[in-house]
Scaffold this motif. Structure first.
Motif, short mmCIF file in Angstrom:
data_model
loop_
_atom_site.label_atom_id
_atom_site.label_comp_id
_atom_site.label_asym_id
_atom_site.label_seq_id
_atom_site.Cartn_x
_atom_site.Cartn_y
_atom_site.Cartn_z
N THR A 49 0.85 -1.19 0.00
CA THR A 49 0.00 0.00 0.00
C THR A 49 0.89 1.24 0.00
O THR A 49 1.74 1.40 0.89
CB THR A 49 -0.92 0.02 1.23
OG1 THR A 49 -1.69 -1.17 1.28
CG2 THR A 49 -1.86 1.22 1.17
N TYR A 50 0.72 2.09 -0.99
CA TYR A 50 1.51 3.31 -1.11
C TYR A 50 0.60 4.53 -0.98
O TYR A 50 -0.46 4.59 -1.61
CB TYR A 50 2.22 3.39 -2.47
CG TYR A 50 3.22 2.30 -2.76
CD1 TYR A 50 3.66 1.43 -1.76
CD2 TYR A 50 3.72 2.14 -4.05
CE1 TYR A 50 4.57 0.43 -2.04
CE2 TYR A 50 4.65 1.15 -4.34
CZ TYR A 50 5.06 0.29 -3.33
OH TYR A 50 5.97 -0.70 -3.60
N SER A 51 1.04 5.48 -0.18
CA SER A 51 0.36 6.77 -0.09
C SER A 51 1.08 7.74 -1.03
O SER A 51 2.29 7.95 -0.90
CB SER A 51 0.40 7.30 1.35
OG SER A 51 -0.28 6.41 2.22
N THR A 82 -6.65 1.56 -7.03
CA THR A 82 -6.59 2.84 -6.35
C THR A 82 -7.73 2.89 -5.34
O THR A 82 -8.79 2.29 -5.53
CB THR A 82 -6.74 4.02 -7.32
OG1 THR A 82 -7.99 3.90 -8.04
CG2 THR A 82 -5.59 4.05 -8.32
N TYR A 83 -7.49 3.60 -4.22
CA TYR A 83 -8.52 3.76 -3.20
C TYR A 83 -9.59 4.72 -3.72
O TYR A 83 -9.28 5.81 -4.21
CB TYR A 83 -7.91 4.34 -1.93
CG TYR A 83 -7.30 3.34 -0.98
CD1 TYR A 83 -7.58 3.40 0.38
CD2 TYR A 83 -6.42 2.37 -1.43
CE1 TYR A 83 -7.00 2.51 1.27
CE2 TYR A 83 -5.84 1.47 -0.55
CZ TYR A 83 -6.14 1.53 0.80
OH TYR A 83 -5.57 0.65 1.67
N GLY A 87 -10.08 5.86 2.09
CA GLY A 87 -8.73 6.40 2.00
C GLY A 87 -8.60 7.16 0.69
O GLY A 87 -9.33 6.89 -0.27
N LYS A 90 -4.19 6.77 -2.45
CA LYS A 90 -3.47 5.55 -2.12
C LYS A 90 -3.63 4.52 -3.24
O LYS A 90 -4.67 4.50 -3.93
CB LYS A 90 -3.99 4.93 -0.82
CG LYS A 90 -3.64 5.72 0.43
CD LYS A 90 -4.07 4.96 1.68
CE LYS A 90 -3.65 5.67 2.94
NZ LYS A 90 -4.00 4.90 4.16
N GLN A 131 5.11 3.96 2.34
CA GLN A 131 4.94 2.61 1.81
C GLN A 131 4.72 1.64 2.97
O GLN A 131 5.37 1.74 4.00
CB GLN A 131 6.18 2.16 1.04
CG GLN A 131 6.46 2.93 -0.24
CD GLN A 131 7.75 2.47 -0.89
OE1 GLN A 131 8.83 2.67 -0.33
NE2 GLN A 131 7.65 1.85 -2.05
#
Length: 254
Positions: A49-51, A82-83, A87, A90, A131
């Motif tokens: 999961t990446y912000s 993708t969120y 969220g 992300k 991350q």
């Protein structure tokens, strides 16, 4: 020969087999501390999961769309999303590996892949704020399913009380099965965390669209079988969280 064995036994130099009752007690003691079915399949799934920085989210997705084939050439990607809700800014992706050795080999090759490093990673890293990753296994009673058509995905994460599947596994499986039997949604996979928060299970669902998911949930909440199963399972639950995910154009799971 028999005389020699008898002599050694009398001198205490031969081990004496434990009594049957001792063996039985030993097996029972081990069973008491068992935490569920042993993991025989070495296949593992890495959740990443990446912000992404809000100002460059669109640029990040465009860069990823153009270059992620370089990463997918090294190992199997299950899906990339993708969120949408739960969220913002992300991305979430799942990678499949045959074993930890396989994962290490892939990571080593990625570090030496100049095209991946220069065309994608060097440009993408400045866009990423954070991350996170987890290592998970599919639970023994679930196989990864691929929806037949495009839709949206819901990831529901359950944090259970300590003790493992031996404590909450049967009740949780029953609750998931009742939702599947309602037919309003499709189960994609159930993943138990191995590295990350322990006693955590992620359930990935597919729905044709958010409105059909909402309508199905309302009907499920009126189903006595679902209500009973959830009431039993929730006794072991600490908290849960869900997110709505939109598959990327290059995602294997659409």
């Amino acid at each position: 020969m028999m005389c020699a064995l008898r002599s050694l036994l009398l001198k205490g130099k031969l081990p004496v087999a434990p009594a049957r009752s001792d063996v039985t007690r030993s097996v029972q003691a081990k069973a008491t501390f068992a935490t569920g079915s042993r993991q025989h399949d070495t296949t593992l799934y890495e959740f990443r999961t990446y912000s992404i920085k809000p100002s460059v989210m669109n640029a990040y997705m465009e860069l990823t769309k153009e270059n992620f084939h370089l990463r997918m050439a090294h190992s199997e990607m299950v899906g990339f999303w993708t969120y949408e809700l739960g969220g913002l800014n992300k991305v979430f992706h799942i990678w499949k590996y045959d074993s930890f050795t396989h994962r290490s080999a892939v990571r080593a090759k990625l570090a030496q892949d100049k095209s991946w490093q220069e065309n994608y990673l060097a440009k993408a890293l400045p866009m990423i704020e954070k991350q996170d990753n987890e290592i998970t296994y599919l639970v023994p009673w679930c196989k990864l399913q691929k929806p037949e058509k495009e839709g949206v995905y819901e990831m529901v994460s359950f944090q259970f009380k300590p003790g493992g599947p031996a404590v909450w596994g049967a009740s949780f499986q029953a609750a998931i099965s009742t939702h599947v039997n309602t037919g309003y949604t499709k189960l994609v996979g159930v993943f138990n965390t191995e590295y990350g928060l322990l006693n955590q299970v992620h359930v990935l669902w597919w729905n044709e669209n958010p409105d059909k998911r909402a309508a199905g949930r309302h009907l499920a909440h009126e189903d006595a079988r679902v209500v009973a199963a959830v009431r039993e399972s929730v006794r072991f639950l600490d908290n849960q969280r869900n997110v709505l995910l939109i598959p990327a154009p290059f995602s294997p799971l659409k």
